[in-house]
Scaffold this motif. Structure first.
Motif, short mmCIF file in Angstrom:
data_model
loop_
_atom_site.label_atom_id
_atom_site.label_comp_id
_atom_site.label_asym_id
_atom_site.label_seq_id
_atom_site.Cartn_x
_atom_site.Cartn_y
_atom_site.Cartn_z
N GLY A 132 0.92 -1.45 -0.15
CA GLY A 132 0.01 -0.15 0.00
C GLY A 132 0.97 1.49 -0.14
O GLY A 132 0.33 2.30 -0.45
N GLY A 143 0.50 4.31 -2.61
CA GLY A 143 0.21 5.58 -2.31
C GLY A 143 1.29 6.37 -2.91
O GLY A 143 1.18 7.71 -3.48
N GLY A 183 1.19 6.86 -6.59
CA GLY A 183 -0.03 7.59 -6.90
C GLY A 183 0.43 9.23 -6.54
O GLY A 183 -0.07 9.97 -7.38
N MET A 184 1.15 9.50 -5.59
CA MET A 184 1.40 10.80 -5.19
C MET A 184 2.13 11.34 -6.36
O MET A 184 2.22 12.60 -6.81
CB MET A 184 1.96 11.09 -3.96
N GLN A 203 -2.68 -5.29 -3.79
CA GLN A 203 -1.89 -4.13 -3.91
C GLN A 203 -0.35 -4.45 -4.73
O GLN A 203 0.00 -3.52 -5.36
CB GLN A 203 -1.45 -3.93 -2.50
N SER A 229 0.59 -2.11 -7.59
CA SER A 229 1.93 -1.42 -7.75
C SER A 229 2.42 -1.69 -9.06
O SER A 229 3.31 -0.66 -9.46
CB SER A 229 2.78 -1.89 -6.48
N TRP A 231 -1.41 2.68 5.86
CA TRP A 231 -1.06 2.87 4.28
C TRP A 231 -2.35 2.74 3.49
O TRP A 231 -2.46 3.11 2.33
CB TRP A 231 0.10 2.00 3.90
N SER A 288 -3.44 5.85 1.78
CA SER A 288 -2.74 6.53 0.99
C SER A 288 -3.35 6.62 -0.60
O SER A 288 -3.40 7.62 -1.40
CB SER A 288 -1.27 6.02 1.07
N PHE A 289 -3.32 5.44 -1.08
CA PHE A 289 -3.86 5.14 -2.42
C PHE A 289 -5.22 5.78 -2.87
O PHE A 289 -5.42 6.46 -3.79
CB PHE A 289 -3.86 3.74 -3.21
N ALA A 293 -4.66 9.62 -2.99
CA ALA A 293 -3.78 9.82 -4.10
C ALA A 293 -4.60 9.92 -5.27
O ALA A 293 -4.60 10.69 -6.24
CB ALA A 293 -2.75 8.86 -4.28
N LEU A 327 -2.58 15.07 0.82
CA LEU A 327 -2.07 13.76 0.67
C LEU A 327 -0.70 13.98 0.81
O LEU A 327 0.11 13.07 1.24
CB LEU A 327 -2.33 13.85 -0.97
N LEU A 345 1.24 11.48 3.75
CA LEU A 345 2.09 10.48 3.08
C LEU A 345 3.49 10.49 3.85
O LEU A 345 4.31 9.70 4.28
CB LEU A 345 2.18 10.19 1.81
#
Length: 336
Positions: free
Chosen positions: A33, A37, A40-41, A103, A107, A276, A279-280, A283, A312, A316
């Motif tokens: 995760g 995230g 994605g960020m 995940q 990824s 986590w 996070s995604f 994002a 975000l 993170l």
């Protein structure tokens, strides 16, 4: 979120860890995760370059950091597989933790997009591998769901992860040049949308009628936002326009974020790698907000997108520091 634990034999102590005995058996699959995230960020900051004039170096640096985290966690988890295959097997077959393997597939898809400017052939190969793993896991999830006798208590937000992974095929592959990519993207849109919608309904029913989630699993509520934010990005990338339907998906994702945030961001929710999970989805919402603001214009939408990107990044940053502390203090691997 809970991760699978199992009794372990004592391991030798190490001077590198202050927490006493430790073992790779405790390394959770859900740390992918963090890769999701961070990647994605990185993509959100890349989108912020033309919209906000952000420095391009920020997104690129974050992308390589996401790649480093992916490689480090993959090396650790492969070592866990070699040393404790029974622990990995239990995680994979568990009705809750088994969903976290999605995940890994997500990824791969996100990193293929992050690395696209640096090598198209490698990126396309990585995306293809991600597609194969994602579709295979979605078939497995469907089989588990139709098998029956699934305990209502196990119907948790993490079940959405494989469905969101299928939608991510369209998010990351909407502009790939392969002749067959277009059909795969349409397949992903169809399967991902329906699987995510069915699972979202089942999970909402469980949350409404069952016991409240334990405090440690509260961050996973943020996953409820993911199908709509990711669905927005997939729709725009596959069909090439920000239409009214895409806008409706974005605004519902924003609504879910507002509803679940007070239940997630609480002082009484203890930190664990399960954090986590926020996070995604965050994002994806930040990416969607930047795309929507760029397409629609207007000060309000641009301010909203900037706020979500800032939130975000701050979230993170905190998660990264806290997780590194867990790693280097030995708490992540502690057996007791």
């Amino acid at each position: 979120m809970n991760t699978l634990t199992a009794p372990n034999a004592p391991a030798p102590a190490s001077a590198a860890f202050a927490a006493g005995p430790y073992s790779l058996r405790q390394l959770p699959i859900n740390l992918y995760g963090a890769v999701m995230g961070l990647a994605g960020m990185a993509l959100a900051w890349r989108l912020a370059v033309p919209v906000f004039g952000a420095p391009a170096a920020i997104g690129e640096a974050m992308g390589f950091f996401a790649l480093a985290v992916f490689l480090a966690h993959s090396a650790g988890y492969l070592a866990k597989l070699a040393l404790h295959p029974e622990a990995v097997r239990k995680e994979f077959t568990d009705p809750v933790s088994g969903n976290f393997f999605g995940q890994f597939a997500i990824s791969l898809l996100l990193l293929s997009c992050v690395l696209m400017p640096y090598g198209q052939a490698f990126s396309q190969g990585l995306w293809t591998a991600g597609v194969v793993v994602t579709l295979a896991l979605s078939v497995l999830v469907g089989s588990r769901l139709l098998k029956g006798k699934l305990a209502p208590a196990h119907m948790l937000p993490v079940w959405i992860i494989p469905g969101v992974g299928v939608l991510d095929i369209g998010v990351t592959g909407g502009h790939l040049p392969m002749a067959w990519a277009g059909e795969i993207n349409l397949l992903a849109m169809a399967v991902g949308a329906m699987v995510a919608l069915v699972l979202w309904t089942l999970i909402i029913h469980r949350l409404a009628h069952g016991e409240p989630l334990p405090q440690g699993m509260r961050p996973s509520l943020m996953i409820l936002m993911a199908p709509f934010a990711v669905g927005f990005l997939a729709w725009v990338n596959v069909f090439g326009e920000v239409d009214r339907f895409a806008g409706a998906l974005f605004y519902f994702a924003l609504f879910v974020f507002i509803v679940v945030s007070p239940k997630v961001f609480r002082r009484d929710v203890p930190f664990s790698p399960g954090w986590w999970a926020i996070s995604f989805p965050m994002a994806a919402l930040a990416n969607a907000a930047i795309v929507y603001a760029g397409a629609r214009g207007g000060l309000v939408l641009h301010v909203l997108a900037a706020l979500l990107l800032g939130l975000l990044t701050a979230a993170l940053a905190v998660l990264t520091v806290r997780t590194l502390h867990w790693v280097f203090s030995g708490r992540l691997f502690a057996t007791a």
